[in-house]
Scaffold this active site. Structure first.
Site, PDB file in Angstrom:
ATOM      1  N   HIS A   1      21.175  27.293 -11.906  1.00 43.87           N
ATOM      2  CA  HIS A   1      20.593  27.056 -10.895  1.00 43.87           C
ATOM      3  C   HIS A   1      21.143  27.603  -9.357  1.00 43.87           C
ATOM      4  CE1 HIS A   1      16.957  25.097 -12.263  1.00 43.87           C
ATOM      5  NE2 HIS A   1      17.414  24.467 -13.263  1.00 43.87           N
TER       6      HIS A   1
ATOM      7  N   SER B   1      21.297  30.475 -18.101  1.00 43.61           N
ATOM      8  CA  SER B   1      22.279  29.741 -18.592  1.00 43.61           C
ATOM      9  C   SER B   1      22.360  29.736 -20.362  1.00 43.61           C
ATOM     10  CB  SER B   1      22.291  28.388 -18.362  1.00 43.61           C
ATOM     11  OG  SER B   1      20.944  27.541 -18.571  1.00 43.61           O
TER      12      SER B   1
ATOM     13  N   GLU C   1      13.033  27.976 -14.297  1.00 39.90           N
ATOM     14  CA  GLU C   1      13.432  27.844 -15.101  1.00 39.90           C
ATOM     15  C   GLU C   1      13.357  29.024 -16.098  1.00 39.90           C
ATOM     16  OE1 GLU C   1      15.712  25.645 -16.162  1.00 39.90           O
ATOM     17  OE2 GLU C   1      15.256  23.834 -14.942  1.00 39.90           O
TER      18      GLU C   1
ATOM     19  N   HIS D   1      24.299  24.219 -17.345  1.00 41.99           N
ATOM     20  CA  HIS D   1      22.873  24.591 -17.062  1.00 41.99           C
ATOM     21  C   HIS D   1      22.534  24.502 -15.297  1.00 41.99           C
ATOM     22  CE1 HIS D   1      18.412  25.090 -17.180  1.00 41.99           C
ATOM     23  NE2 HIS D   1      18.453  23.971 -16.478  1.00 41.99           N
TER      24      HIS D   1
END
Length: 281
Positions: free
Chosen positions: A129, A189, A170, A124
């Site tokens: 990111h 993700s 997010e 993730h």
């Protein structure tokens, strides 16, 4: 927030990644996740995510080395990736972001946890990111968010600012020449949410408006019921220049909104059917 039973390994919670300690099974989990996600995102991720992914030392065969990632990031946007044992306290998190350090968990999920994990792992944090941190606009936005987070703590408005992070960093979507595209790491993700956010008729998709977002609760246990859509990533730069103090004062007097709400002033890009979440309620 950090696990209350977890002792801080250092004042800033950083640890050594321990790259040489990853097992063949752990590299295999990365490979499985990477290969299915990279195919899916080719036609769903925003241009900036795809460009960042191609420019980084990141591939399917092994979990990326944070030192190698940081060397490339530093040259491009001045960022680096630092390893932490898991979720860290808010002030530590903001301090890292304000100084262009992205804290990433150094562990990876188990083979039976491919589609859902409560705590963010290296897939993730790095796959989701880091590619966006190669984009100068987004890199500046994340640093500004860290600075803003430290201020919001003092003003008692952290919950409201956290919603901005949630619905942009997010779970953000952006309009590009080929339609809606993903830039949020929580989506990028996740195989299942990558499909849900762009293809499913159930969620609302609403044009991003800062005060609206700051009033809106979010889900942590399932797909989002609403996605806020930027006109372009450059719009994030406007958030860097805003004085949040008067906004905080205004929204204190306004009611909070639930994820399924549609407000009269919303610019609705897609009015969702709500079928998915209604079936679960």
């Amino acid at each position: 927030m950090a696990d209350p039973d977890l002792a801080a390994p250092s004042p800033d919670w950083t640890i050594d990644q321990g790259w040489e300690n990853y097992t063949a099974e752990e590299h295999g989990v990365w490979k499985t996740l990477y290969e299915r996600q990279i195919k899916l995102l080719e036609n769903r991720a925003c241009d900036e995510f795809v460009a960042g992914m191609h420019a980084l030392p990141m591939g399917p065969d092994e979990i990326p080395n944070f030192k190698k990632l940081s060397e490339v990031l530093m040259k491009k946007t001045g960022w680096q990736v630092v390893a932490v044992p898991g979720l860290v306290p808010d002030d530590v998190f903001f301090e890292h972001l304000a100084n262009r350090r992205f804290p990433s968990g150094n562990f990876i999920r188990k083979p039976h946890e491919l589609d859902y994990l409560e705590e963010p792992d290296v897939f993730h944090d790095v796959f989701g990111h880091v590619p966006m941190l190669m984009n100068p606009v987004f890199a500046d936005y994340i640093q500004a968010y860290g600075v803003g987070g430290l201020k919001a703590q003092k003003l008692g408005m952290l919950k409201q600012l956290a919603r901005v992070y949630w619905y942009t960093v997010e779970f953000g979507l952006v309009r590009q020449r080929n339609g809606l595209r993903i830039y949020g790491a929580g989506i990028a993700s996740s195989y299942t949410e990558s499909l849900f956010c762009t293809d499913d008729p159930s969620p609302n998709r609403i044009r991003f408006e800062l005060e609206r977002v700051m009033r809106t609760n979010y889900r942590i246990d399932d797909f989002q019921e609403v996605y806020f859509v930027l006109d372009n990533l450059e719009a994030l730069l406007e958030l860097d220049r805003i004085d949040f103090a008067p906004i905080y004062e205004r929204i204190k007097a306004q009611p909070e909104l639930q994820p399924w709400d549609v407000a009269p002033e919303d610019e609705v890009l897609h009015r969702g059917t709500g079928v998915y979440h209604d079936a679960k309620r």
